[in-house]
Scaffold this motif. Structure first.
Motif, PDB file in Angstrom:
ATOM      1  N   LYS A 107      31.075  18.273   3.038  1.00 51.67           N
ATOM      2  CA  LYS A 107      31.677  18.769   4.273  1.00 51.67           C
ATOM      3  C   LYS A 107      33.080  19.305   4.014  1.00 51.67           C
ATOM      4  CE  LYS A 107      32.813  17.363   9.004  1.00 51.67           C
ATOM      5  NZ  LYS A 107      32.797  16.241   9.986  1.00 51.67           N
ATOM      6  N   ALA A 108      33.838  18.604   3.146  1.00 53.78           N
ATOM      7  CA  ALA A 108      35.208  19.018   2.854  1.00 53.78           C
ATOM      8  C   ALA A 108      35.263  20.350   2.115  1.00 53.78           C
ATOM      9  CB  ALA A 108      35.914  17.932   2.051  1.00 53.78           C
ATOM     10  N   HIS A 109      34.307  20.589   1.226  1.00 53.85           N
ATOM     11  CA  HIS A 109      34.348  21.791   0.389  1.00 53.85           C
ATOM     12  C   HIS A 109      33.541  22.954   0.947  1.00 53.85           C
ATOM     13  CE1 HIS A 109      35.813  18.848  -2.566  1.00 53.85           C
ATOM     14  NE2 HIS A 109      36.351  19.879  -3.180  1.00 53.85           N
ATOM     15  N   LEU A 110      32.561  22.648   1.790  1.00 57.01           N
ATOM     16  CA  LEU A 110      31.705  23.712   2.312  1.00 57.01           C
ATOM     17  C   LEU A 110      31.909  23.973   3.794  1.00 57.01           C
ATOM     18  CD1 LEU A 110      28.335  22.962   0.467  1.00 57.01           C
ATOM     19  CD2 LEU A 110      30.123  24.590  -0.150  1.00 57.01           C
ATOM     20  N   GLY A 111      32.970  23.386   4.351  1.00 56.32           N
ATOM     21  CA  GLY A 111      33.297  23.677   5.743  1.00 56.32           C
ATOM     22  C   GLY A 111      33.651  25.148   5.891  1.00 56.32           C
ATOM     23  N   THR A 112      33.477  25.660   7.099  1.00 57.82           N
ATOM     24  CA  THR A 112      33.707  27.091   7.336  1.00 57.82           C
ATOM     25  C   THR A 112      35.105  27.530   6.918  1.00 57.82           C
ATOM     26  OG1 THR A 112      32.176  27.003   9.200  1.00 57.82           O
ATOM     27  CG2 THR A 112      33.631  28.923   9.056  1.00 57.82           C
ATOM     28  N   GLY A 113      36.108  26.703   7.272  1.00 59.31           N
ATOM     29  CA  GLY A 113      37.477  27.060   6.943  1.00 59.31           C
ATOM     30  C   GLY A 113      37.713  27.089   5.442  1.00 59.31           C
ATOM     31  N   ASN A 114      37.149  26.127   4.721  1.00 53.85           N
ATOM     32  CA  ASN A 114      37.334  26.079   3.268  1.00 53.85           C
ATOM     33  C   ASN A 114      36.637  27.231   2.580  1.00 53.85           C
ATOM     34  OD1 ASN A 114      38.927  23.687   2.860  1.00 53.85           O
ATOM     35  ND2 ASN A 114      37.162  22.542   3.579  1.00 53.85           N
ATOM     36  N   ILE A 115      35.465  27.615   3.053  1.00 56.54           N
ATOM     37  CA  ILE A 115      34.743  28.734   2.454  1.00 56.54           C
ATOM     38  C   ILE A 115      35.522  30.031   2.616  1.00 56.54           C
ATOM     39  CG2 ILE A 115      32.669  30.139   2.638  1.00 56.54           C
ATOM     40  CD1 ILE A 115      31.105  27.664   3.280  1.00 56.54           C
ATOM     41  N   LYS A 116      36.069  30.258   3.812  1.00 60.32           N
ATOM     42  CA  LYS A 116      36.851  31.477   4.054  1.00 60.32           C
ATOM     43  C   LYS A 116      38.089  31.493   3.169  1.00 60.32           C
ATOM     44  CE  LYS A 116      35.368  32.301   8.807  1.00 60.32           C
ATOM     45  NZ  LYS A 116      35.791  32.351  10.226  1.00 60.32           N
ATOM     46  N   LYS A 117      38.710  30.330   3.008  1.00 63.40           N
ATOM     47  CA  LYS A 117      39.923  30.243   2.179  1.00 63.40           C
ATOM     48  C   LYS A 117      39.625  30.574   0.733  1.00 63.40           C
ATOM     49  CE  LYS A 117      43.672  27.081   0.966  1.00 63.40           C
ATOM     50  NZ  LYS A 117      44.213  25.717   1.146  1.00 63.40           N
ATOM     51  N   LYS A 118      38.502  30.033   0.207  1.00 70.71           N
ATOM     52  CA  LYS A 118      38.150  30.283  -1.182  1.00 70.71           C
ATOM     53  C   LYS A 118      37.747  31.728  -1.391  1.00 70.71           C
ATOM     54  CE  LYS A 118      36.857  25.495  -2.104  1.00 70.71           C
ATOM     55  NZ  LYS A 118      35.747  24.549  -2.346  1.00 70.71           N
ATOM     56  N   ARG A 119      37.105  32.318  -0.399  1.00 71.27           N
ATOM     57  CA  ARG A 119      36.730  33.733  -0.510  1.00 71.27           C
ATOM     58  C   ARG A 119      37.970  34.623  -0.597  1.00 71.27           C
ATOM     59  NH1 ARG A 119      31.737  34.467   3.791  1.00 71.27           N
ATOM     60  NH2 ARG A 119      30.037  33.934   2.336  1.00 71.27           N
ATOM     61  N   SER A 120      38.989  34.255   0.178  1.00 70.67           N
ATOM     62  CA  SER A 120      40.193  35.063   0.192  1.00 70.67           C
ATOM     63  C   SER A 120      41.029  34.884  -1.074  1.00 70.67           C
ATOM     64  CB  SER A 120      41.040  34.700   1.397  1.00 70.67           C
ATOM     65  OG  SER A 120      41.470  33.333   1.330  1.00 70.67           O
TER      66      SER A 120
END
Length: 222
Positions: A209-222
């Motif tokens: 949940k911590a690594h695949l949350g929507t906010g974390n995914i967007k951050k890693k993409r950016s």
């Protein structure tokens, strides 16, 4: 720091090479010899497997000194489970080493570790490949319980040999009149193994949940 990050990258690289070699070796042997390759899996890859698992003890030290931000207790449980099953149960009983369950257990361990150390290496360099991130934090959820079942089965298979040979069973002479019957210790450990599994699965879901949350995914993409 750069030095610590480089050290962790080299550590992950060494583990990746070791587990990749084991995993590839197992697949090639199975494709070449079929079921006949399963019986001598331990003899062909056991040494490298033992070295990789001994090296993994360093991960506990990494967490203790603060260069790895993983949670200590879940990682400690996972590492000690493997050390106990590999060195105490399998390595000490030659009759168990030729069982098919050893091959199944090694396959599950190495599949998880190849993915995990690949993810770790890339993350050390700031690379987050989304499919790999998803695989790293998702694959362990179904495979870890299967590996626990395989560990438990390996322990159950080993019990008759521990009973027959008396390996690790201790009986102190008079006047102490104290003895440790190791098969009983293993039976108690089976209970500990499944209790620990519940705790670790909960931690795996939290990490996912911590690594695949929507906010974390967007951050890693950016």
């Amino acid at each position: 720091s750069f030095t610590m990050n480089t050290y962790l990258f080299v550590y992950d690289l060494m583990q990746f090479c070791g587990h990749s070699w084991i995993f590839t070796n197992m697949i090639i042997r199975f494709m070449s010899f079929g079921k006949d390759s399963l019986a001598d899996t331990f003899y062909s890859i056991g040494l490298v497997m033992r070295l990789c698992q001994l090296l993994s003890v360093l991960e506990i030290l990494h967490i203790l000194i603060g260069i790895d931000k993983s949670r200590l207790f879940p990682r400690f449980l996972q590492i000690t489970e493997r050390i106990i099953v590999l060195f105490v149960v399998i390595n000490s009983q030659e009759e168990v080493q030729g069982k098919y369950i050893v091959c199944v257990l090694f396959f599950l361990w190495n599949l998880l570790d190849v993915v995990r150390y690949t993810y770790n290496m890339l993350s050390r360099t700031g690379i987050y490949y989304l499919p790999l991130t998803w695989l790293n934090f998702s694959l362990c959820i179904p495979l870890y319980p299967l590996s626990v079942l395989a560990k438990a089965f390996a322990i159950c298979v080993s019990l008759p040999y521990f009973e027959s040979f008396g390996t690790y069973s201790i009986k102190l002479p008079f006047p102490f009149a104290f003895s440790i019957y190791f098969p009983y210790v293993l039976k108690v450990y089976l209970l500990v193994l499944f209790i620990g599994m519940c705790f670790i699965i909960q931690n795996l879901f939290s990490e996912r949940k911590a690594h695949l949350g929507t906010g974390n995914i967007k951050k890693k993409r950016s």
